[in-house]
Design an enzyme around this catalytic site. Structure first.
Site, mmCIF file in Angstrom:
data_model
loop_
_atom_site.group_PDB
_atom_site.id
_atom_site.type_symbol
_atom_site.label_atom_id
_atom_site.label_comp_id
_atom_site.label_asym_id
_atom_site.label_seq_id
_atom_site.Cartn_x
_atom_site.Cartn_y
_atom_site.Cartn_z
ATOM 1 N N ASP A 154 -19.554 -12.585 33.272
ATOM 2 C CA ASP A 154 -19.074 -11.273 33.722
ATOM 3 C C ASP A 154 -17.955 -10.787 32.787
ATOM 4 O O ASP A 154 -17.031 -11.547 32.476
ATOM 5 C CB ASP A 154 -18.537 -11.465 35.153
ATOM 6 C CG ASP A 154 -18.187 -10.170 35.847
ATOM 7 O OD1 ASP A 154 -18.793 -9.134 35.518
ATOM 8 O OD2 ASP A 154 -17.322 -10.210 36.750
ATOM 9 N N GLY B 259 -11.190 -4.800 42.682
ATOM 10 C CA GLY B 259 -10.100 -5.140 43.610
ATOM 11 C C GLY B 259 -10.205 -4.359 44.907
ATOM 12 O O GLY B 259 -11.143 -3.572 45.097
ATOM 13 N N HIS C 286 -20.257 -2.137 39.360
ATOM 14 C CA HIS C 286 -19.104 -3.045 39.470
ATOM 15 C C HIS C 286 -18.183 -2.528 40.574
ATOM 16 O O HIS C 286 -18.341 -1.422 41.060
ATOM 17 C CB HIS C 286 -18.344 -3.082 38.137
ATOM 18 C CG HIS C 286 -19.027 -3.891 37.087
ATOM 19 N ND1 HIS C 286 -18.500 -5.057 36.585
ATOM 20 C CD2 HIS C 286 -20.220 -3.720 36.468
ATOM 21 C CE1 HIS C 286 -19.329 -5.551 35.681
ATOM 22 N NE2 HIS C 286 -20.388 -4.760 35.587
ATOM 23 N N ASN D 8 -22.058 -6.083 41.795
ATOM 24 C CA ASN D 8 -21.053 -7.125 41.584
ATOM 25 C C ASN D 8 -20.073 -7.217 42.753
ATOM 26 O O ASN D 8 -19.467 -6.214 43.133
ATOM 27 C CB ASN D 8 -20.254 -6.825 40.319
ATOM 28 C CG ASN D 8 -21.039 -7.075 39.056
ATOM 29 O OD1 ASN D 8 -22.256 -7.228 39.093
ATOM 30 N ND2 ASN D 8 -20.346 -7.123 37.942
ATOM 31 N N ILE D 9 -19.920 -8.437 43.246
ATOM 32 C CA ILE D 9 -19.020 -8.682 44.380
ATOM 33 C C ILE D 9 -18.134 -9.881 44.075
ATOM 34 O O ILE D 9 -18.638 -10.991 43.849
ATOM 35 C CB ILE D 9 -19.829 -8.986 45.671
ATOM 36 C CG1 ILE D 9 -20.735 -7.820 46.078
ATOM 37 C CG2 ILE D 9 -18.892 -9.391 46.811
ATOM 38 C CD1 ILE D 9 -20.063 -6.647 46.741
HETATM 39 P P1 13P Z 1 -14.870 -6.316 43.246
HETATM 40 O O1 13P Z 1 -13.437 -6.530 42.876
HETATM 41 O O2 13P Z 1 -15.042 -5.005 43.937
HETATM 42 O O3 13P Z 1 -15.431 -7.438 44.020
HETATM 43 O O4 13P Z 1 -15.699 -6.181 41.880
HETATM 44 C C1 13P Z 1 -16.228 -7.306 41.245
HETATM 45 C C2 13P Z 1 -16.787 -6.992 39.911
HETATM 46 O O5 13P Z 1 -17.099 -5.873 39.562
HETATM 47 C C3 13P Z 1 -16.977 -8.122 39.001
HETATM 48 O O6 13P Z 1 -17.438 -7.733 37.756
HETATM 49 O O1 G3H Z 2 -14.494 -7.974 37.366
HETATM 50 C C1 G3H Z 2 -13.625 -8.615 37.878
HETATM 51 C C2 G3H Z 2 -13.805 -9.855 38.636
HETATM 52 O O2 G3H Z 2 -13.301 -9.640 39.917
HETATM 53 C C3 G3H Z 2 -13.201 -11.037 37.922
HETATM 54 O O3 G3H Z 2 -11.869 -11.218 38.232
HETATM 55 O O4 G3H Z 2 -10.909 -11.912 36.030
HETATM 56 O O5 G3H Z 2 -9.718 -12.407 38.164
HETATM 57 O O6 G3H Z 2 -11.808 -13.636 37.558
HETATM 58 P P1 G3H Z 2 -11.024 -12.364 37.443
HETATM 59 ZN ZN ZN Z 3 -16.660 -5.871 37.075
#
Ligand code: 13P
Ligand code: G3H
Ligand code: ZN
Length: 285
Positions: free
Chosen positions: A81, A180, A207, A229-230
């Protein structure tokens, strides 16, 4: 069954549903995702951010995800990701990831195209699928922070040029979500999703999908979103369950007893998402 990201998302694109891509940093999250996928017979994407890989180690994340993926009948892809670092992306290719995201969305269009093309050439040579991002999604992920006011929506014309030049397998678009927790209710630009889908006719990625109301998610899927994405919703489920357990059992110090209920809680949240995204029962053999 470990499969490429493209095989999962092409199936979703052709059959009008979305697959959850859930972030992991530890064993319990990987188990929760696979457990939910088996119970709902959903194809699924396990994804790790660069931060997640730094925390747990790319070899450890890939070994856990691969082991569970290879020992289940549901289709599973392992995805990087928001890859921004060339070396990290190469490490993922070497460690059996079946999909990577190159996120050069903070660069100008031509530089985003140049960086994305470079990754597409290498990943495709070893059969790994590629996601890229166009437009700027608000919020913080890894080492990229985008202020709400600097978030920019994806332009359909630019998207068409971007995809024809880079040949990415799926595209993350900015349509009003942010990473977030949300302060207010997110407002999605549904017309933009529709127009981009019609122009590109390919799998699209959303996302920042935690906290987006169910109705909006369902509408976004009906208009052509195929990967959702979650991360935040799973983190919050984990946090709620650990807090509750520790409050009710202040003297229990066995990590299995503390984190076990959180694993179950995460699995339940993931199952709800799978139903919402329309991936339930879509696993093929
Ligand atoms: P959230 O912070 O909404 O769960 O988004 C996750 C995300 O887009 C990871 O790439
Ligand atoms: O896209 C964002 C995801 O929530 C990843 O978050 O970089 O803190 O692992 P992180
Ligand atoms: Zn993301």
């Amino acid at each position: 069954m470990l499969v490429s990201g493209k095989s999962i998302l092409q199936h979703a694109h052709e059959n009008g549903y979305a697959v959850g891509a859930f972030n992991v940093n530890n064993m319990e999250q990987v188990q929760a995702i696979i457990g939910a996928a088996e119970e709902t017979q959903s194809p699924v994407i396990i994804q790790a951010s660069q931060g997640g890989l730094k925390y747990a180690g790319v070899e450890i994340i890939s070994a856990m995800a691969k082991t569970l993926a290879e020992n289940t009948t549901v289709p599973v892809a392992i995805h990087l990701d928001h890859g921004t670092d060339f070396t990290q992306i190469m490490k993922c290719l070497r460690n059996g990831f079946t999909s990577v995201m190159i996120d050069a969305s903070h660069y100008e269009l031509d530089e985003n195209i140049r960086r994305t093309k470079q990754i597409v050439e290498m990943a495709k040579a070893v059969g790994v699928s590629v996601e890229a991002e166009l437009g700027k999604i608000g919020g913080v992920e890894d080492d990229i922070a985008v202020d709400e006011k600097d978030a920019t929506y994806t332009d359909p014309d630019e998207a068409a040029k971007f995809v024809s030049e880079t040949e990415v397998d799926y595209l993350a678009i900015a349509v009003g979500t942010a990473h977030g927790p949300y302060k207010g209710e997110p407002k999605l630009d549904f017309d933009r999703i529709k127009v981009i889908k019609e122009r590109l006719n390919m799998p699209l990625v959303l996302h920042g999908s935690s906290g987006v109301p169910e109705e909006s998610i369902r509408k976004a899927v009906s208009l052509g979103i195929n990967k959702i994405n979650i991360d935040t919703d799973i983190r919050q489920a984990f946090h709620r369950a650990v807090k509750k357990f520790v409050a009710e059992n202040p003297d229990v110090y066995d990590p299995r007893k503390i984190v076990g209920p959180a694993r179950d809680a995460m699995k339940e949240v993931i199952k709800t998402k799978m139903e919402m995204f329309g991936s339930t029962g879509k696993a093929w053999r």
